[in-house]
Design a protein around this motif. Structure first.
Motif, PDB file in Angstrom:
ATOM      1  N   GLY A 187       0.801  -1.218   0.000  1.00  0.00           N
ATOM      2  CA  GLY A 187       0.000   0.000   0.000  1.00  0.00           C
ATOM      3  C   GLY A 187       0.831   1.265   0.000  1.00  0.00           C
ATOM      4  O   GLY A 187       0.428   2.287  -0.552  1.00  0.00           O
ATOM      5  N   ALA A 188       2.018   1.191   0.614  1.00  0.00           N
ATOM      6  CA  ALA A 188       2.860   2.384   0.725  1.00  0.00           C
ATOM      7  C   ALA A 188       3.669   2.650  -0.538  1.00  0.00           C
ATOM      8  O   ALA A 188       4.035   3.804  -0.805  1.00  0.00           O
ATOM      9  N   THR A 189       3.959   1.610  -1.318  1.00  0.00           N
ATOM     10  CA  THR A 189       4.886   1.782  -2.439  1.00  0.00           C
ATOM     11  C   THR A 189       4.263   1.566  -3.816  1.00  0.00           C
ATOM     12  O   THR A 189       4.678   2.207  -4.786  1.00  0.00           O
ATOM     13  N   LEU A 190       3.291   0.682  -3.936  1.00  0.00           N
ATOM     14  CA  LEU A 190       2.685   0.390  -5.243  1.00  0.00           C
ATOM     15  C   LEU A 190       1.218   0.815  -5.297  1.00  0.00           C
ATOM     16  O   LEU A 190       0.812   1.533  -6.214  1.00  0.00           O
ATOM     17  N   CYS A 191       0.440   0.378  -4.341  1.00  0.00           N
ATOM     18  CA  CYS A 191      -0.999   0.653  -4.352  1.00  0.00           C
ATOM     19  C   CYS A 191      -1.277   1.991  -3.666  1.00  0.00           C
ATOM     20  O   CYS A 191      -2.032   2.077  -2.693  1.00  0.00           O
ATOM     21  N   VAL A 192      -0.648   3.033  -4.185  1.00  0.00           N
ATOM     22  CA  VAL A 192      -0.767   4.361  -3.590  1.00  0.00           C
ATOM     23  C   VAL A 192      -2.049   5.030  -4.070  1.00  0.00           C
ATOM     24  O   VAL A 192      -2.697   4.578  -5.015  1.00  0.00           O
ATOM     25  N   ARG A 193      -2.409   6.127  -3.397  1.00  0.00           N
ATOM     26  CA  ARG A 193      -3.683   6.790  -3.711  1.00  0.00           C
ATOM     27  C   ARG A 193      -3.717   7.270  -5.161  1.00  0.00           C
ATOM     28  O   ARG A 193      -4.651   6.974  -5.898  1.00  0.00           O
ATOM     29  N   SER A 194      -2.730   8.035  -5.577  1.00  0.00           N
ATOM     30  CA  SER A 194      -2.698   8.575  -6.933  1.00  0.00           C
ATOM     31  C   SER A 194      -1.705   7.803  -7.793  1.00  0.00           C
ATOM     32  O   SER A 194      -0.599   7.506  -7.361  1.00  0.00           O
ATOM     33  N   ARG A 195      -2.116   7.453  -8.988  1.00  0.00           N
ATOM     34  CA  ARG A 195      -1.276   6.765  -9.960  1.00  0.00           C
ATOM     35  C   ARG A 195      -0.642   5.493  -9.400  1.00  0.00           C
ATOM     36  O   ARG A 195       0.582   5.357  -9.340  1.00  0.00           O
ATOM     37  N   PRO A 196      -1.465   4.535  -8.962  1.00  0.00           N
ATOM     38  CA  PRO A 196      -0.910   3.269  -8.453  1.00  0.00           C
ATOM     39  C   PRO A 196      -0.140   2.542  -9.545  1.00  0.00           C
ATOM     40  O   PRO A 196      -0.459   2.639 -10.734  1.00  0.00           O
ATOM     41  N   ARG A 197       0.872   1.798  -9.136  1.00  0.00           N
ATOM     42  CA  ARG A 197       1.756   1.105 -10.085  1.00  0.00           C
ATOM     43  C   ARG A 197       1.226  -0.316 -10.323  1.00  0.00           C
ATOM     44  O   ARG A 197       1.852  -1.310  -9.962  1.00  0.00           O
ATOM     45  N   CYS A 198       0.093  -0.390 -10.948  1.00  0.00           N
ATOM     46  CA  CYS A 198      -0.588  -1.676 -11.139  1.00  0.00           C
ATOM     47  C   CYS A 198       0.221  -2.633 -12.008  1.00  0.00           C
ATOM     48  O   CYS A 198       0.107  -3.855 -11.862  1.00  0.00           O
ATOM     49  N   GLY A 199       1.035  -2.098 -12.919  1.00  0.00           N
ATOM     50  CA  GLY A 199       1.787  -2.952 -13.825  1.00  0.00           C
ATOM     51  C   GLY A 199       2.802  -3.837 -13.141  1.00  0.00           C
ATOM     52  O   GLY A 199       3.223  -4.848 -13.703  1.00  0.00           O
ATOM     53  N   VAL A 200       3.229  -3.486 -11.926  1.00  0.00           N
ATOM     54  CA  VAL A 200       4.204  -4.311 -11.200  1.00  0.00           C
ATOM     55  C   VAL A 200       3.618  -4.855  -9.899  1.00  0.00           C
ATOM     56  O   VAL A 200       4.350  -5.380  -9.062  1.00  0.00           O
ATOM     57  N   CYS A 201       2.315  -4.737  -9.726  1.00  0.00           N
ATOM     58  CA  CYS A 201       1.673  -5.224  -8.495  1.00  0.00           C
ATOM     59  C   CYS A 201       1.565  -6.748  -8.530  1.00  0.00           C
ATOM     60  O   CYS A 201       1.103  -7.325  -9.516  1.00  0.00           O
ATOM     61  N   PRO A 202       1.967  -7.436  -7.467  1.00  0.00           N
ATOM     62  CA  PRO A 202       1.963  -8.900  -7.472  1.00  0.00           C
ATOM     63  C   PRO A 202       0.569  -9.523  -7.430  1.00  0.00           C
ATOM     64  O   PRO A 202       0.424 -10.711  -7.709  1.00  0.00           O
ATOM     65  N   VAL A 203      -0.466  -8.740  -7.069  1.00  0.00           N
ATOM     66  CA  VAL A 203      -1.818  -9.299  -6.988  1.00  0.00           C
ATOM     67  C   VAL A 203      -2.766  -8.612  -7.959  1.00  0.00           C
ATOM     68  O   VAL A 203      -3.982  -8.692  -7.815  1.00  0.00           O
ATOM     69  N   SER A 204      -2.223  -7.953  -8.978  1.00  0.00           N
ATOM     70  CA  SER A 204      -3.059  -7.202  -9.914  1.00  0.00           C
ATOM     71  C   SER A 204      -4.015  -8.101 -10.692  1.00  0.00           C
ATOM     72  O   SER A 204      -5.090  -7.659 -11.105  1.00  0.00           O
ATOM     73  N   GLY A 205      -3.641  -9.368 -10.893  1.00  0.00           N
ATOM     74  CA  GLY A 205      -4.490 -10.263 -11.664  1.00  0.00           C
ATOM     75  C   GLY A 205      -5.854 -10.484 -11.053  1.00  0.00           C
ATOM     76  O   GLY A 205      -6.812 -10.795 -11.767  1.00  0.00           O
ATOM     77  N   GLY A 206      -5.970 -10.302  -9.728  1.00  0.00           N
ATOM     78  CA  GLY A 206      -7.259 -10.508  -9.068  1.00  0.00           C
ATOM     79  C   GLY A 206      -7.909  -9.225  -8.602  1.00  0.00           C
ATOM     80  O   GLY A 206      -8.920  -9.264  -7.893  1.00  0.00           O
ATOM     81  N   CYS A 207      -7.361  -8.095  -8.990  1.00  0.00           N
ATOM     82  CA  CYS A 207      -7.840  -6.813  -8.480  1.00  0.00           C
ATOM     83  C   CYS A 207      -9.082  -6.355  -9.239  1.00  0.00           C
ATOM     84  O   CYS A 207      -9.032  -6.069 -10.433  1.00  0.00           O
ATOM     85  N   ILE A 208     -10.194  -6.243  -8.521  1.00  0.00           N
ATOM     86  CA  ILE A 208     -11.452  -5.836  -9.135  1.00  0.00           C
ATOM     87  C   ILE A 208     -11.387  -4.380  -9.598  1.00  0.00           C
ATOM     88  O   ILE A 208     -11.879  -4.038 -10.677  1.00  0.00           O
ATOM     89  N   ALA A 209     -10.772  -3.518  -8.811  1.00  0.00           N
ATOM     90  CA  ALA A 209     -10.687  -2.106  -9.195  1.00  0.00           C
ATOM     91  C   ALA A 209      -9.916  -1.940 -10.502  1.00  0.00           C
ATOM     92  O   ALA A 209     -10.296  -1.132 -11.360  1.00  0.00           O
ATOM     93  N   LEU A 210      -8.845  -2.714 -10.662  1.00  0.00           N
ATOM     94  CA  LEU A 210      -8.076  -2.630 -11.906  1.00  0.00           C
ATOM     95  C   LEU A 210      -8.889  -3.181 -13.068  1.00  0.00           C
ATOM     96  O   LEU A 210      -8.945  -2.568 -14.142  1.00  0.00           O
ATOM     97  N   ARG A 211      -9.531  -4.306 -12.851  1.00  0.00           N
ATOM     98  CA  ARG A 211     -10.313  -4.933 -13.919  1.00  0.00           C
ATOM     99  C   ARG A 211     -11.444  -4.016 -14.376  1.00  0.00           C
ATOM    100  O   ARG A 211     -11.749  -3.925 -15.574  1.00  0.00           O
ATOM    101  N   GLU A 212     -12.058  -3.306 -13.425  1.00  0.00           N
ATOM    102  CA  GLU A 212     -13.195  -2.435 -13.752  1.00  0.00           C
ATOM    103  C   GLU A 212     -12.781  -0.985 -13.955  1.00  0.00           C
ATOM    104  O   GLU A 212     -13.636  -0.109 -14.089  1.00  0.00           O
ATOM    105  N   ARG A 213     -11.460  -0.732 -13.968  1.00  0.00           N
ATOM    106  CA  ARG A 213     -10.912   0.616 -14.172  1.00  0.00           C
ATOM    107  C   ARG A 213     -11.466   1.599 -13.143  1.00  0.00           C
ATOM    108  O   ARG A 213     -11.906   2.708 -13.467  1.00  0.00           O
ATOM    109  N   ARG A 214     -11.401   1.184 -11.879  1.00  0.00           N
ATOM    110  CA  ARG A 214     -11.950   2.016 -10.799  1.00  0.00           C
ATOM    111  C   ARG A 214     -10.895   2.358  -9.749  1.00  0.00           C
ATOM    112  O   ARG A 214     -11.234   2.749  -8.642  1.00  0.00           O
ATOM    113  N   THR A 215      -9.628   2.227 -10.093  1.00  0.00           N
ATOM    114  CA  THR A 215      -8.587   2.496  -9.086  1.00  0.00           C
ATOM    115  C   THR A 215      -8.613   3.953  -8.606  1.00  0.00           C
ATOM    116  O   THR A 215      -8.237   4.237  -7.469  1.00  0.00           O
ATOM    117  N   ALA A 216      -9.064   4.864  -9.468  1.00  0.00           N
ATOM    118  CA  ALA A 216      -9.098   6.276  -9.077  1.00  0.00           C
ATOM    119  C   ALA A 216     -10.218   6.574  -8.088  1.00  0.00           C
ATOM    120  O   ALA A 216     -10.141   7.544  -7.332  1.00  0.00           O
TER     121      ALA A 216
END
Length: 352
Positions: free
Chosen positions: A193-222
């Motif tokens: 949460g402190a380094t990749l899944c940050v509030r603004s501009r999360p680094r989803c491309g290198v996140c180890p659990v991005s494959g299961g992330c609903i916010a990323l899949r639905e484009r709702r990370t913002a």
């Protein structure tokens, strides 16, 4: 990047694998990782980023290396070491909890969850973090970073501070916490949460659990997690009296035990010059050659404080004040006290 959901059973293993390769393992409270150091770091890290905490942590443990030392220290020393970190109730609760540990728990943090969570300043998440990292117990945590990770990964709507949303997030936190390597997992999810899944501009491309992330899949990370409903912050105005004698001493006043900056030493506040004169008389002095300095605004979480500093000479040389927590301090003395950050900056900026 796969859009297919990763089952929850993959969450902890993927996170731990990432932590083994990229996690932070040399933070000062990890080497050595004692219950006291873990506790202190967890309290300091509430509302404060790691980069800011490191220096404060090192100074604190250099001066007060263990729990009995903290319990025996004067509260002014504790607040002085904390000065600048803000949210000073954390330091006061830390000190109170240390005293209770000496009185009731043999000078150590209790291993029992309920006893630990009952100490001042230690809630459910902090107790879980201490027990997981210091004692290896399987306990879930839900600090701000973890709330953001879980809100996005599980697609949880609603502000995390709302009761129903928090209940849902706690259930996810419990479900995702593994049975083994709990200390590493706890650090890993905070690091994520402190380094990749940050509030603004999360680094989803290198996140180890991005494959299961609903916010990323639905484009709702913002939009996840939902922000706290906006409220208009009121502005309060005050005049801070900077009364100096010919020896360069400054009049300070201990603030009440409750409220903003509780128990810290600060500048006396007044509504106008007449009220400032009254304060000066209580301290055995009168005001001479008063002038206002540039006003500034200090922002708290729930209101804005508009401060007008009034710099004045104290005549004649003041006697020691007897009441209202008023006391004269030299610069060498007041720099060691717990002072609110804006007051410390104001004193440091004074003309000679």
């Amino acid at each position: 990047m796969s859009a297919a959901a990763v089952p929850n059973t993959h969450f902890a293993p993927a996170l731990l694998d990432w932590y083994d390769r990229h996690g932070r393992k040399q933070l000062p409270w990890q080497t050595p990782r004692t219950p006291y150091r873990v506790w202190l770091s967890e309290i300091m890290l509430q509302q404060t980023q790691v980069a800011t905490v490191i220096g404060y942590f090192r100074r604190f443990v250099d001066t007060l290396p263990d729990l009995p030392a903290l319990a025996a220290a004067p509260v002014d020393q504790v607040l002085g070491l904390w000065s600048g970190l803000g949210y000073y109730s954390r330091a006061r609760n830390l000190h109170k909890a240390a005293k209770l540990c000496v009185e009731r728990h043999g000078g150590e943090l209790p291993h029992d969850f309920d006893a630990l969570a009952a100490l001042p300043g230690i809630g459910r998440s902090t107790a879980g973090a201490i027990l997981a990292q210091a004692f290896g117990q399987r306990r879930a945590i839900l600090d701000g970073n973890v709330k953001r990770v879980l809100s996005r990964y599980h697609g949880v709507d609603g502000w995390p501070g709302a009761t129903a949303t928090a209940r849902t997030l706690w259930q996810h936190a419990e479900d995702n916490t593994p049975d083994a390597r709990v200390a590493d997992y706890t650090q890993a999810i905070m690091d994520l949460g402190a380094t990749l899944c940050v509030r603004s501009r999360p680094r989803c491309g290198v996140c180890p659990v991005s494959g299961g992330c609903i916010a990323l899949r639905e484009r709702r990370t913002a939009e996840l997690p939902a922000r706290k409903p906006a409220k208009t912050s009121p502005t309060r105005a005050t005049c801070m009296l900077i009364l100096r004698d010919d020896a360069g001493r400054v009049l300070l006043q201990r603030r009440p035990s409750t409220g903003v900056w509780a128990e810290l030493w600060s500048l006396p506040e007044a509504s106008d010059v007449d009220a400032a004169e009254h304060t000066a008389r209580r301290a055995g002095a009168r005001i001479d050659h008063a002038r206002t300095l540039d006003s500034f605004v200090h922002v708290f979480s729930h209101y804005r404080l508009a401060v007008t500093p009034l710099l004045a000479r104290a005549v004649p040389l003041p006697r020691a004040a007897d009441g209202d927590g008023l006391r004269w301090y030299t610069a060498d003395e007041y720099t060691q006290l717990g002072l609110p950050a804006p007051v410390r900056r104001l004193l440091q900026s004074l003309p000679d």
